[in-house]
Design an enzyme around this catalytic site. Sequence first.
Site, PDB file in Angstrom:
ATOM      1  N   ARG A 146      -3.863  -8.774 -20.606  1.00 47.50           N
ATOM      2  CA  ARG A 146      -4.809  -8.413 -21.674  1.00 47.50           C
ATOM      3  C   ARG A 146      -4.244  -7.352 -22.612  1.00 47.50           C
ATOM      4  O   ARG A 146      -4.811  -7.080 -23.665  1.00 47.50           O
ATOM      5  CB  ARG A 146      -6.182  -8.035 -21.120  1.00 47.50           C
ATOM      6  CG  ARG A 146      -6.219  -6.938 -20.121  1.00 47.50           C
ATOM      7  CD  ARG A 146      -7.499  -6.980 -19.305  1.00 47.50           C
ATOM      8  NE  ARG A 146      -8.694  -6.941 -20.133  1.00 47.50           N
ATOM      9  CZ  ARG A 146      -9.092  -5.892 -20.833  1.00 47.50           C
ATOM     10  NH1 ARG A 146      -8.386  -4.799 -20.813  1.00 47.50           N
ATOM     11  NH2 ARG A 146     -10.198  -5.941 -21.544  1.00 47.50           N
TER      12      ARG A 146
ATOM     13  N   ASP B 107     -11.264   0.469 -24.084  1.00 42.96           N
ATOM     14  CA  ASP B 107     -11.548   0.249 -22.664  1.00 42.96           C
ATOM     15  C   ASP B 107     -11.634   1.563 -21.898  1.00 42.96           C
ATOM     16  O   ASP B 107     -10.942   2.515 -22.231  1.00 42.96           O
ATOM     17  CB  ASP B 107     -10.399  -0.531 -21.999  1.00 42.96           C
ATOM     18  CG  ASP B 107     -10.458  -2.016 -22.280  1.00 42.96           C
ATOM     19  OD1 ASP B 107     -11.516  -2.496 -22.711  1.00 42.96           O
ATOM     20  OD2 ASP B 107      -9.430  -2.675 -22.045  1.00 42.96           O
TER      21      ASP B 107
ATOM     22  N   GLU C 135       2.799  -7.766   8.945  1.00 47.50           N
ATOM     23  CA  GLU C 135       2.790  -6.326   9.190  1.00 47.50           C
ATOM     24  C   GLU C 135       3.685  -5.598   8.211  1.00 47.50           C
ATOM     25  O   GLU C 135       3.596  -4.405   8.025  1.00 47.50           O
ATOM     26  CB  GLU C 135       3.223  -6.018  10.617  1.00 47.50           C
ATOM     27  CG  GLU C 135       2.073  -5.863  11.586  1.00 47.50           C
ATOM     28  CD  GLU C 135       1.122  -7.046  11.567  1.00 47.50           C
ATOM     29  OE1 GLU C 135       1.609  -8.194  11.546  1.00 47.50           O
ATOM     30  OE2 GLU C 135      -0.092  -6.825  11.556  1.00 47.50           O
TER      31      GLU C 135
ATOM     32  N   PRO D  71       0.818  -1.221   0.000  1.00 43.70           N
ATOM     33  CA  PRO D  71       0.000   0.000   0.000  1.00 43.70           C
ATOM     34  C   PRO D  71       0.852   1.272   0.000  1.00 43.70           C
ATOM     35  O   PRO D  71       0.328   2.367  -0.210  1.00 43.70           O
ATOM     36  CB  PRO D  71      -0.832  -0.110   1.287  1.00 43.70           C
ATOM     37  CG  PRO D  71      -0.271  -1.248   2.056  1.00 43.70           C
ATOM     38  CD  PRO D  71       0.578  -2.075   1.158  1.00 43.70           C
TER      39      PRO D  71
HETATM   40  N1  ADE Z   1      -0.844  -5.074   0.111  1.00 39.55           N
HETATM   41  C1  ADE Z   1      -1.775  -4.728   1.014  1.00 39.55           C
HETATM   42  N2  ADE Z   1      -2.564  -3.761   0.558  1.00 39.55           N
HETATM   43  C2  ADE Z   1      -2.123  -3.465  -0.710  1.00 39.55           C
HETATM   44  C3  ADE Z   1      -2.518  -2.540  -1.703  1.00 39.55           C
HETATM   45  N3  ADE Z   1      -3.536  -1.703  -1.529  1.00 39.55           N
HETATM   46  N4  ADE Z   1      -1.841  -2.536  -2.865  1.00 39.55           N
HETATM   47  C4  ADE Z   1      -0.797  -3.362  -3.052  1.00 39.55           C
HETATM   48  N5  ADE Z   1      -0.378  -4.247  -2.138  1.00 39.55           N
HETATM   49  C5  ADE Z   1      -1.030  -4.300  -0.978  1.00 39.55           C
END
Ligand code: ADE
Length: 252
Positions: free
Chosen positions: A167, A182, A129, A102
């Site tokens: 794709r 798309d 974590e 994230p």
């Molecule tokens: N791992 C946990 N959440 C994630 C996300 N939003 N994007 C990529 N990898 C992740």
Amino acid sequence: MRFDILTLFPEMFAGVFEASIIGRARERGHAEIVLHNIRDYAAGKHRVTDDTPFGGGGGMIMKPDPIFNAVEQILGLEIPFEGYGSLAPVGVEKPPIILLTPQGRVFSQAMARELALQPRLMLLCGRYEGIDERVRQYLVTDEISIGDYVLSGGEIPTMVLVDTLIRLIPGVLGDEAATSKDSHSNGLLEYPHYTRPADYRGHPIPEILLSGHHAKLEIWRRQESLARTLARRPDLLAKADLSQADHAFLEN
Ligand code: ADE
């Protein structure tokens, strides 16, 4: 295109990578997907892949050693002190190593088009974590997030990335034009689609679709696409490639 996926849960990928477009692309040799279980590269009888964080704080952290070992064995190279990024790209196959996290830059169709030019990618699925920071510093070349929310690990984000890239490989979709229309591929959302019956439960399709007037139909589709983008994702319009006619329509 070849994908090497490093994960603690290779079994999560089975269904998604066997069915539909991805399954067919693999069968036809457009895409090769190789799953590597990080645990197989961990040392000791118990093949431990995680440990508690220095400084406390709870949760488990993925150890660097199994991940570095995996990359070295899969690619048949030795990572120098200065890190994977310092390896000369000549004479040794050196694909990008992407960590799904994230904290990465947010994935987009434009990024997908760039990545699809690579012959090979290594995708590293984070878990627990977090991951020891030295993996980020000395191993991965890029970090990608699929959006501003947190999943339990990088496996589902990896599936999202692989599906989006496959794709785009020429020959994977029957119709080469299919991806160019798309949503997002031209910076706009796609126009609405209809199929038979022309009247469903008293709801008719727009007349233009039956008119046989090709030029007018193209204008209608463009305007539907613009109107839909304006209503749902006005942020996209700022970056889209718009003609004078498009601007005039939007001002109306
Ligand atoms: N791992 C946990 N959440 C994630 C996300 N939003 N994007 C990529 N990898 C992740």
